[in-house]
Design a protein around this motif. Structure first.
Motif, mmCIF file in Angstrom:
data_model
loop_
_atom_site.group_PDB
_atom_site.id
_atom_site.type_symbol
_atom_site.label_atom_id
_atom_site.label_comp_id
_atom_site.label_asym_id
_atom_site.label_seq_id
_atom_site.Cartn_x
_atom_site.Cartn_y
_atom_site.Cartn_z
ATOM 1 N N TYR A 137 42.751 4.070 24.458
ATOM 2 C CA TYR A 137 44.115 4.242 24.954
ATOM 3 C C TYR A 137 44.810 5.416 24.253
ATOM 4 C CZ TYR A 137 48.994 3.409 25.982
ATOM 5 O OH TYR A 137 50.298 3.569 26.376
ATOM 6 N N HIS A 138 44.639 5.513 22.953
ATOM 7 C CA HIS A 138 45.332 6.544 22.182
ATOM 8 C C HIS A 138 44.615 7.893 22.184
ATOM 9 C CE1 HIS A 138 48.616 4.178 20.616
ATOM 10 N NE2 HIS A 138 47.760 3.186 20.478
ATOM 11 N N LEU A 139 43.311 7.895 22.338
ATOM 12 C CA LEU A 139 42.523 9.137 22.299
ATOM 13 C C LEU A 139 41.907 9.352 23.677
ATOM 14 C CD1 LEU A 139 40.823 8.466 18.857
ATOM 15 C CD2 LEU A 139 42.895 9.760 19.294
ATOM 16 N N ASP A 146 31.667 5.956 19.410
ATOM 17 C CA ASP A 146 30.603 5.228 18.695
ATOM 18 C C ASP A 146 29.277 5.271 19.448
ATOM 19 O OD1 ASP A 146 32.259 4.597 16.552
ATOM 20 O OD2 ASP A 146 33.013 2.809 17.556
ATOM 21 N N ASP A 147 28.911 6.454 19.880
ATOM 22 C CA ASP A 147 27.636 6.728 20.550
ATOM 23 C C ASP A 147 27.490 6.055 21.914
ATOM 24 O OD1 ASP A 147 26.652 8.463 18.594
ATOM 25 O OD2 ASP A 147 25.940 6.792 17.379
ATOM 26 N N LEU A 148 28.588 5.597 22.475
ATOM 27 C CA LEU A 148 28.560 5.018 23.824
ATOM 28 C C LEU A 148 29.476 5.826 24.728
ATOM 29 C CD1 LEU A 148 28.851 1.209 23.009
ATOM 30 C CD2 LEU A 148 26.789 2.440 23.701
ATOM 31 N N SER A 149 29.009 6.102 25.931
ATOM 32 C CA SER A 149 29.842 6.814 26.896
ATOM 33 C C SER A 149 31.055 5.971 27.264
ATOM 34 C CB SER A 149 29.048 7.122 28.162
ATOM 35 O OG SER A 149 28.037 8.056 27.875
ATOM 36 N N VAL A 150 32.155 6.638 27.503
ATOM 37 C CA VAL A 150 33.383 5.966 27.925
ATOM 38 C C VAL A 150 33.374 5.896 29.444
ATOM 39 C CG1 VAL A 150 35.898 6.109 27.946
ATOM 40 C CG2 VAL A 150 34.621 6.816 25.908
ATOM 41 N N THR A 151 33.566 4.714 29.984
ATOM 42 C CA THR A 151 33.545 4.531 31.434
ATOM 43 C C THR A 151 34.976 4.511 31.983
ATOM 44 O OG1 THR A 151 33.649 2.115 31.333
ATOM 45 C CG2 THR A 151 31.441 3.128 31.221
ATOM 46 N N PRO A 152 35.132 4.846 33.253
ATOM 47 C CA PRO A 152 36.459 4.757 33.874
ATOM 48 C C PRO A 152 37.019 3.328 33.818
ATOM 49 C CG PRO A 152 34.975 6.024 35.273
ATOM 50 C CD PRO A 152 34.144 5.437 34.168
ATOM 51 N N GLU A 153 36.134 2.344 33.920
ATOM 52 C CA GLU A 153 36.584 0.949 33.842
ATOM 53 C C GLU A 153 37.189 0.642 32.476
ATOM 54 O OE1 GLU A 153 33.726 1.549 36.967
ATOM 55 O OE2 GLU A 153 33.423 1.799 34.820
ATOM 56 N N GLU A 154 36.546 1.140 31.422
ATOM 57 C CA GLU A 154 37.082 0.936 30.075
ATOM 58 C C GLU A 154 38.440 1.605 29.913
ATOM 59 O OE1 GLU A 154 34.024 0.625 26.490
ATOM 60 O OE2 GLU A 154 33.738 2.458 27.678
ATOM 61 N N ARG A 155 38.550 2.799 30.448
ATOM 62 C CA ARG A 155 39.842 3.491 30.372
ATOM 63 C C ARG A 155 40.936 2.675 31.064
ATOM 64 N NH1 ARG A 155 39.043 8.503 28.300
ATOM 65 N NH2 ARG A 155 37.131 9.574 28.878
ATOM 66 N N ALA A 158 41.809 -0.314 28.893
ATOM 67 C CA ALA A 158 42.592 0.141 27.746
ATOM 68 C C ALA A 158 44.038 0.382 28.160
ATOM 69 C CB ALA A 158 41.980 1.404 27.154
ATOM 70 N N HIS A 159 44.205 1.000 29.310
ATOM 71 C CA HIS A 159 45.553 1.282 29.800
ATOM 72 C C HIS A 159 46.305 -0.016 30.098
ATOM 73 C CE1 HIS A 159 48.590 3.958 31.364
ATOM 74 N NE2 HIS A 159 48.675 3.213 32.458
ATOM 75 N N GLN A 160 45.624 -0.968 30.746
ATOM 76 C CA GLN A 160 46.259 -2.260 31.058
ATOM 77 C C GLN A 160 46.639 -3.015 29.787
ATOM 78 O OE1 GLN A 160 43.279 -4.191 33.417
ATOM 79 N NE2 GLN A 160 44.109 -3.420 35.352
ATOM 80 N N ARG A 161 45.763 -2.964 28.806
ATOM 81 C CA ARG A 161 45.959 -3.739 27.567
ATOM 82 C C ARG A 161 47.100 -3.187 26.703
ATOM 83 N NH1 ARG A 161 44.830 -8.420 25.142
ATOM 84 N NH2 ARG A 161 44.744 -8.185 22.899
#
Length: 164
Positions: A137-139, A146-155, A158-161
């Motif tokens: 959310y902040h970055l 941490d060596d894992l790709s960031v997915t659109p779902e995670e983004r 993060a935004h919802q949370r």
């Protein structure tokens, strides 16, 4: 043919004033306690200082062209406020296995719009609930955390949370 490799162990960073055009510096696996005498390396693009005894991120304020910084496996507790303002070319930052206890320390990097890869695993803060979502959310420029790709779902999660 015989190849001999001699390994020196350094406690101090010194005698780099003649290396002003140096672009990559690897001082991994030493006994270095302080990041000092690096300001003369204005062309430095990559700095490796893993597996040392560093407690503070310091002495890098003038390295605005630094793109890759690896400080994993040290004793770092804090991320300085100036890091996000001064190291604006930073793409990759590895801080895993240090002593960072607060996610707010890491969120100080939010102004680094070019930061695409961050590693903070192995710090006490990384075991906090929702630490990954908090950092995403902040970055928002991160592609890997941490060596894992960031997915659109995670983004989205993060935004919802944290968008309250």
């Amino acid at each position: 043919m015989c190849v001999c490799v001699y390994r020196c162990v350094f406690q101090f960073i010194e005698n780099l004033h003649l290396c002003q055009r140096l672009q990559v510096l690897n001082l991994n696996h030493n006994l270095i306690h302080r990041m000092e005498r690096l300001s003369c390396l204005s062309h430095l693009r990559e700095l490796q200082l893993t597996h040392n005894h560093i407690q503070r991120i310091e002495g890098l304020e003038n390295l605005s062209g630094l793109q890759h910084l690896n400080l994993s496996h040290n004793r770092i507790e804090h991320v300085p406020l100036w890091l996000g303002r001064k190291l604006h070319s930073l793409h990759t930052l590895h801080l895993q296995h240090n002593l960072i206890t607060s996610l707010y320390e890491v969120s100080r990097l939010r102004s680094l719009s070019s930061l695409s890869e961050l590693s903070v695993a192995g710090n006490p803060a990384s075991s906090l609930p929702h630490s990954r979502l908090f950092l995403l959310y902040h970055l928002r420029s991160l592609d890997r955390l941490d060596d894992l790709s960031v997915t659109p779902e995670e983004r989205g999660h993060a935004h919802q949370r944290f968008d309250a």
